[in-house]
Design an enzyme around this catalytic site. Structure first.
Site, short mmCIF file in Angstrom:
data_model
loop_
_atom_site.label_atom_id
_atom_site.label_comp_id
_atom_site.label_asym_id
_atom_site.label_seq_id
_atom_site.Cartn_x
_atom_site.Cartn_y
_atom_site.Cartn_z
N ASP A 94 0.85 -1.18 0.00
CA ASP A 94 0.00 0.00 0.00
C ASP A 94 0.89 1.24 0.00
O ASP A 94 2.11 1.15 0.05
CB ASP A 94 -0.95 -0.02 1.20
CG ASP A 94 -0.22 -0.03 2.53
OD1 ASP A 94 1.01 0.20 2.55
OD2 ASP A 94 -0.88 -0.29 3.55
N ASP A 268 -8.01 -7.42 0.42
CA ASP A 268 -7.08 -7.69 1.51
C ASP A 268 -7.70 -7.21 2.80
O ASP A 268 -8.57 -6.32 2.79
CB ASP A 268 -5.75 -6.94 1.30
CG ASP A 268 -5.86 -5.49 1.75
OD1 ASP A 268 -5.39 -5.17 2.86
OD2 ASP A 268 -6.43 -4.67 1.01
N CYS A 306 -13.72 -28.53 7.09
CA CYS A 306 -12.44 -27.96 6.66
C CYS A 306 -11.36 -29.04 6.62
O CYS A 306 -11.28 -29.88 7.53
CB CYS A 306 -12.03 -26.83 7.61
SG CYS A 306 -10.44 -26.06 7.19
N CYS A 308 -8.00 -28.27 6.39
CA CYS A 308 -6.67 -27.73 6.74
C CYS A 308 -6.04 -28.60 7.81
O CYS A 308 -6.71 -29.38 8.51
CB CYS A 308 -6.77 -26.27 7.19
SG CYS A 308 -7.30 -26.00 8.89
N CYS A 311 -7.61 -28.40 11.36
CA CYS A 311 -8.88 -29.09 11.57
C CYS A 311 -8.76 -30.61 11.47
O CYS A 311 -9.58 -31.34 12.02
CB CYS A 311 -9.92 -28.58 10.58
SG CYS A 311 -10.42 -26.87 10.90
N HIS A 337 -5.85 -21.46 10.24
CA HIS A 337 -7.17 -21.93 9.81
C HIS A 337 -7.97 -20.82 9.13
O HIS A 337 -8.58 -21.05 8.08
CB HIS A 337 -7.96 -22.47 10.99
CG HIS A 337 -9.42 -22.60 10.69
ND1 HIS A 337 -9.94 -23.64 9.97
CD2 HIS A 337 -10.47 -21.76 10.95
CE1 HIS A 337 -11.24 -23.47 9.80
NE2 HIS A 337 -11.59 -22.33 10.38
#
Length: 373
Positions: A94, A268, A306, A308, A311, A337
């Site tokens: 930015d 973002d 999930c 991931c 999890c 996560h």
């Protein structure tokens, strides 16, 4: 040669939402995309190999903070942010403008830029459009931002008009100062608050300057969701179709999906990592506040839907224990996560666009996540 290229591949028939590909010097990225925020050359609590797993490979760095610490000259000695943080993929920075206006108590705006106090030690600093671009050239991100003022959304029309005119002059000065257009794409930033005529004037003038991409600024700064959505809906038909569209500072699932419906390609936000560090997980059935006593003996994962590694490995009971014991691992696990969750959400959104079913996807997702709240 341009540093980036946007390729529009498909528009959802019911909403006009865009599926495309963003080509950058360090990778190609399917859009819409959510970009994790690495403010100080780190996505808080995660190392680069983990960031690779929970992102699509495009993340943010912050110009203001890296300018002040360690200094953009030191980052440049590492070959830019990528070398500094050992990140082998793409980056966006930015302009530093938002932090100048939000963190500094004392600031003076004039045509040259902004004079302000360092938010930590009180020293007097000056940021101009040329300085912002110089710092970003040194940081070396693939995509960089024009220096702009981000006025309060509900400021009066006169203030927004004067601020916008100055921001447009700053945009031209920034483009003139940009040294690396073949390797760093400079985006213009659309301002104008809630005023549709100013928003249209902003994008029309920015198109005359001709940037390779356009950001929408001045949103998610205290206005209602309805006010933000109204601005996005208005801008949808005025933004260039052949350039990427970036909505700055937005990261809740509802805002992401509504943003996509209104033609946004890039997002973002610090939200998923910030709430994670305080113990809130995003899941397919809504938010889970893991510190709550109800999870003390809960042997299920954070999100049963999930895949991931958090999890598939840990229970809610264990993660709650980490937070109650003030163990840093708890923050790391929920951060991992949450970013994985948003990465997967955007993947599902892209698939829904390609299959012309984004509206039905949105309704099904909201039914589960927000339970019609």
């Amino acid at each position: 040669m341009m540093a980036i290229k946007y390729e529009l591949i498909h528009e959802d028939k019911s909403t006009g939402a865009r599926y495309g590909v963003l080509h950058t010097p360090h990778g190609r990225f399917e859009t819409p995309i959510f970009m994790p925020v690495g403010t100080q050359a780190t996505v808080k609590t995660l190392e680069p190999s983990e960031i690779e797993e929970v992102s699509d490979g495009l993340i943010l760095g912050n110009t203001y903070h890296l300018w002040l610490q360690p200094g953009d000259d030191i980052v440049k000695e590492h070959g830019g942010i990528r070398g500094f943080m050992a990140w082998d993929h793409a980056l966006l920075t930015d302009s530093g403008g938002y932090q100048v206006f939000s963190l500094s108590e004392m600031r003076k705006i004039d045509e040259e830029g902004v004079t302000f106090r360092h938010h930590l030690n009180g020293s007097i600093l000056k940021m101009s459009p040329e300085k912002s671009i110089e710092v970003q050239n040194n940081l070396g991100a693939d995509i960089i931002m024009s220096f702009d003022e981000c006025p309060p959304f509900h400021a009066d029309y006169k203030y927004h008009k004067e601020s916008l005119d100055r921001t447009l002059r700053w945009a031209q000065r920034g483009k003139n100062a940009h040294k690396n257009p073949e390797s760093q794409a400079l985006f213009g930033i659309v301002q104008g608050g809630p005023f549709k005529d100013l928003r249209k004037y902003s994008i029309d003038e920015l198109k005359k300057i001709d940037f390779p991409g356009y950001s929408i600024g001045g949103l998610s700064v205290g206005e209602t969701k309805e006010e933000m959505y109204e601005v996005l809906e208005f801008l949808k038909d005025h933004m260039p179709k052949d350039k990427p569209r970036y909505l700055m500072g937005v990261g809740s699932p509802d805002d992401l999906i509504i943003g996509v419906i209104n033609g946004i390609d890039m997002f973002d936000c610090v939200l998923p990592t910030r709430i994670a560090r305080h113990g809130t997980a995003m899941t397919s059935v809504g938010k889970v506040v893991i510190k709550n006593k109800t999870y003390e003996r809960d042997l299920s994962p954070l999100d049963e839907n999930c895949k991931c590694k958090v999890c598939t490995t840990y229970t809610k009971s264990y993660i709650r224990h980490l937070f109650k014991s003030k163990e840093f691992l708890g923050q790391r696990l929920v951060t991992y996560h949450n970013l994985y969750f948003l990465k997967n959400l955007m993947k599902e959104v892209r698939q829904a666009i390609q299959e012309d079913r984004l509206l039905s996807f949105k309704n099904e997702f909201f039914e589960k996540y927000y339970k019609k709240k």
